[in-house]
Design an enzyme around this catalytic site. Structure first.
Site, PDB file in Angstrom:
ATOM      1  N   ARG A  52       0.864  -1.176   0.000  1.00 50.99           N
ATOM      2  CA  ARG A  52       0.000   0.000   0.000  1.00 50.99           C
ATOM      3  C   ARG A  52       0.900   1.226   0.000  1.00 50.99           C
ATOM      4  O   ARG A  52       2.126   1.101   0.085  1.00 50.99           O
ATOM      5  CB  ARG A  52      -1.042  -0.008   1.140  1.00 50.99           C
ATOM      6  CG  ARG A  52      -0.711  -0.722   2.399  1.00 50.99           C
ATOM      7  CD  ARG A  52       0.400  -0.106   3.177  1.00 50.99           C
ATOM      8  NE  ARG A  52       0.172   1.309   3.389  1.00 50.99           N
ATOM      9  CZ  ARG A  52       1.111   2.182   3.619  1.00 50.99           C
ATOM     10  NH1 ARG A  52       2.383   1.840   3.675  1.00 50.99           N
ATOM     11  NH2 ARG A  52       0.819   3.454   3.796  1.00 50.99           N
ATOM     12  N   GLY A  53       0.266   2.407  -0.053  1.00 46.63           N
ATOM     13  CA  GLY A  53       1.061   3.619  -0.234  1.00 46.63           C
ATOM     14  C   GLY A  53       1.168   3.873  -1.726  1.00 46.63           C
ATOM     15  O   GLY A  53       1.512   2.958  -2.497  1.00 46.63           O
ATOM     16  N   ARG A  89      -7.468  -0.349  -6.650  1.00 43.13           N
ATOM     17  CA  ARG A  89      -7.752   0.695  -5.643  1.00 43.13           C
ATOM     18  C   ARG A  89      -7.974   2.014  -6.384  1.00 43.13           C
ATOM     19  O   ARG A  89      -7.246   2.321  -7.323  1.00 43.13           O
ATOM     20  CB  ARG A  89      -6.611   0.816  -4.623  1.00 43.13           C
ATOM     21  CG  ARG A  89      -6.512  -0.417  -3.717  1.00 43.13           C
ATOM     22  CD  ARG A  89      -5.609  -0.171  -2.530  1.00 43.13           C
ATOM     23  NE  ARG A  89      -6.187   0.760  -1.565  1.00 43.13           N
ATOM     24  CZ  ARG A  89      -5.490   1.312  -0.563  1.00 43.13           C
ATOM     25  NH1 ARG A  89      -4.200   1.037  -0.420  1.00 43.13           N
ATOM     26  NH2 ARG A  89      -6.075   2.140   0.281  1.00 43.13           N
ATOM     27  N   GLN A 201      -2.055   2.444  10.021  1.00 44.23           N
ATOM     28  CA  GLN A 201      -0.773   2.499   9.307  1.00 44.23           C
ATOM     29  C   GLN A 201       0.282   3.271  10.104  1.00 44.23           C
ATOM     30  O   GLN A 201       1.477   3.021   9.961  1.00 44.23           O
ATOM     31  CB  GLN A 201      -0.949   3.167   7.926  1.00 44.23           C
ATOM     32  CG  GLN A 201      -1.692   2.335   6.911  1.00 44.23           C
ATOM     33  CD  GLN A 201      -3.164   2.656   6.884  1.00 44.23           C
ATOM     34  OE1 GLN A 201      -3.757   3.022   7.893  1.00 44.23           O
ATOM     35  NE2 GLN A 201      -3.781   2.502   5.736  1.00 44.23           N
ATOM     36  N   ASP A 242      -1.968  10.659  -1.934  1.00 44.35           N
ATOM     37  CA  ASP A 242      -2.313   9.663  -2.954  1.00 44.35           C
ATOM     38  C   ASP A 242      -2.666  10.291  -4.293  1.00 44.35           C
ATOM     39  O   ASP A 242      -2.609   9.634  -5.330  1.00 44.35           O
ATOM     40  CB  ASP A 242      -3.485   8.808  -2.486  1.00 44.35           C
ATOM     41  CG  ASP A 242      -3.014   7.859  -1.411  1.00 44.35           C
ATOM     42  OD1 ASP A 242      -2.864   8.307  -0.259  1.00 44.35           O
ATOM     43  OD2 ASP A 242      -2.738   6.690  -1.724  1.00 44.35           O
ATOM     44  N   ASN A 252      -5.372  12.479   0.835  1.00 48.36           N
ATOM     45  CA  ASN A 252      -4.497  11.605   1.625  1.00 48.36           C
ATOM     46  C   ASN A 252      -5.369  10.850   2.618  1.00 48.36           C
ATOM     47  O   ASN A 252      -6.590  11.054   2.697  1.00 48.36           O
ATOM     48  CB  ASN A 252      -3.404  12.417   2.335  1.00 48.36           C
ATOM     49  CG  ASN A 252      -2.315  11.517   2.912  1.00 48.36           C
ATOM     50  OD1 ASN A 252      -1.835  10.598   2.247  1.00 48.36           O
ATOM     51  ND2 ASN A 252      -1.934  11.744   4.156  1.00 48.36           N
ATOM     52  N   LYS A 253      -4.742   9.984   3.387  1.00 46.98           N
ATOM     53  CA  LYS A 253      -5.449   9.109   4.333  1.00 46.98           C
ATOM     54  C   LYS A 253      -6.453   9.889   5.173  1.00 46.98           C
ATOM     55  O   LYS A 253      -6.178  10.992   5.633  1.00 46.98           O
ATOM     56  CB  LYS A 253      -4.401   8.426   5.213  1.00 46.98           C
ATOM     57  CG  LYS A 253      -4.918   7.419   6.209  1.00 46.98           C
ATOM     58  CD  LYS A 253      -5.831   6.384   5.609  1.00 46.98           C
ATOM     59  CE  LYS A 253      -5.207   5.604   4.474  1.00 46.98           C
ATOM     60  NZ  LYS A 253      -6.191   4.872   3.652  1.00 46.98           N
TER      61      LYS A 253
HETATM   62  O1  MRU Z   1      -4.497   3.230   2.302  1.00 50.85           O
HETATM   63  P1  MRU Z   1      -3.008   3.394   2.195  1.00 50.85           P
HETATM   64  O2  MRU Z   1      -2.256   2.815   3.330  1.00 50.85           O
HETATM   65  O3  MRU Z   1      -2.496   2.957   0.849  1.00 50.85           O
HETATM   66  O4  MRU Z   1      -2.812   4.972   2.266  1.00 50.85           O
HETATM   67  C1  MRU Z   1      -1.515   5.503   2.165  1.00 50.85           C
HETATM   68  C2  MRU Z   1      -1.480   6.960   2.371  1.00 50.85           C
HETATM   69  O5  MRU Z   1      -2.468   7.603   2.606  1.00 50.85           O
HETATM   70  C3  MRU Z   1      -0.139   7.616   2.202  1.00 50.85           C
HETATM   71  O6  MRU Z   1      -0.075   8.773   2.990  1.00 50.85           O
HETATM   72  C4  MRU Z   1       0.041   8.016   0.733  1.00 50.85           C
HETATM   73  O7  MRU Z   1      -0.161   6.926  -0.118  1.00 50.85           O
HETATM   74  C5  MRU Z   1       1.363   8.585   0.486  1.00 50.85           C
HETATM   75  S1  MRU Z   1       2.577   7.334   0.288  1.00 50.85           S
HETATM   76  C6  MRU Z   1       4.095   8.006   0.074  1.00 50.85           C
END
Ligand code: MRU
Length: 361
Positions: A52-53, A89, A201, A242, A252-253
């Protein structure tokens, strides 16, 4: 980055055209490497968040196309791989960027040349990501150094949300790269790690990374950041993203927006670190960014290690209550102090982005 003295990337090639990843769903309790042997394995790894990320999702999708081409290099298989991986995703635009790159590299070639070319381009995407993140780290380091210069040896207090470290990229990370570089340079830093409900996370991955690298930190509840900012205990916030719309709005998250609001109210600089692969030039504003909605189970249950050492999932809510689980939110550009990119630091606006990426004007 190093785990127990050994250097790892998040994704790498093994013999016989297989790909290895670290299963991030098992961290921090178990460190398990799994093999991706098919395109379906890669798609499944992204969907289930074994990887993920945003940049790491892109790198895995690239290898997914390569694995598809190794199995069957025909046009139908290529099309199927691009569609399947593209549907894993919805929010991280790096996924679509990487698939577009793979399509460009592979589709003009004769079928018998495709597998080799696809693995080569996937390898390059990974190497490029490492260099981009290193560069983001260097530009962000200058900001931390400027704050440190005013702190008389006291630690620079940095808040981060979710995981935008090396686990979220191929190596280094985006938001955490400047922190690693500052720490390695002997600058005192301390990180407030938002736990990042519901998938944790922050607690599970960011704290794991920082601990493995020896960076001082505390895990805090997602609700604690506002208090810490009001008390003057946060010098800056750095998060990843993202997808950034062309006007500088940032997805972002989930929970990032609330931190940006609190930072704004308390005059705490709020930086977003990103590679160019996260900018969606086709979207004019944040409202157009698709927000992933995930299973309600992620809200209603929590997974962790028991005192007996086993990893278990437990229910935490009233049994009949439903849950709603949006995975991301959008922070308007006006709340962002600056973007830290591989080309330097700029303001969060269309003009700011164009200044660094004039080829897009
Ligand atoms: O749902 P995830 O764990 O994929 O979300 C990740 C994030 O929100 C990160 O902050 C984002 O992808 C930046 S990664 C360098």
């Amino acid at each position: 980055m190093n785990i127990n003295g050994r250097h790892y990337r998040t994704i790498w090639e093994m013999r016989e055209r297989q790909v290895a990843i670290i299963d991030q769903t098992r961290l921090p309790h178990e460190f398990e490497i799994i093999r991706l042997q098919t395109m379906a394995d890669a798609a499944n790894a992204i969907r289930t968040m074994q990887v993920r990320g945003a940049p790491c999702i892109g790198a895995t999708a690239a290898y997914g196309v390569a694995l598809a081409m190794a199995a069957n290099p025909g046009d139908v298989a290529l099309d199927h791989a691009l569609k399947s991986l593209g549907a894993t995703r919805p929010t991280a635009v790096n996924l679509h960027w990487a698939l577009e790159e793979m399509k460009t590299a592979v589709s003009p070639l004769a079928p018998d040349a495709r597998a080799e070319a696809a693995f080569k381009r996937a390898r390059e995407i990974c190497d490029e990501d490492v260099e981009i993140c290193r560069s983001i780290g260097e530009h962000g380091l200058a900001i931390i150094e400027a704050i440190a210069a005013k702190k008389d040896g006291e630690a620079v207090q940095i808040l981060t949300h979710c995981n935008a470290g090396w686990l979220a990229t191929v190596d280094w990370g985006t938001a955490l790269a400047p922190i690693y570089m500052a720490h390695d340079k002997g600058i005192a830093v301390h990180v407030w790690v938002d736990e990042t409900r519901p998938r944790l996370q922050g607690a599970a991955l960011t704290a794991f990374e920082l601990g493995a690298h020896g960076v001082p930190h505390h895990v805090i509840t997602d609700n604690a950041g506002g208090l810490l900012m009001r008390e003057g205990r946060v010098d800056m916030a750095i998060v990843g993203t993202d997808r950034v719309a062309s006007n500088g709005d940032v997805a972002n998250k989930i929970g990032t927006y609330l931190k940006a609001l609190a930072a704004h109210d308390n005059a705490v600089p709020f930086y977003v670190a990103l590679p160019h692969t996260t900018i969606d030039w086709s979207l004019s504003k944040g409202e157009e960014i698709p927000i992933e909605e995930r299973s309600e189970d992620e809200v209603l249950k929590v997974r962790g290690r028991t005192s007996l050492g086993t990893v278990q999932e437990v229910a935490i809510a009233a049994p009949e209550s439903p849950a709603f689980n949006p995975g991301f939110d959008v922070t308007p550009a006006r709340l962002v102090t600056g973007f830290i990119t591989e080309r330097g630091v700029t303001e969060a606006s269309h003009e700011g982005l164009l200044r660094l990426y004039p080829e897009r004007s």
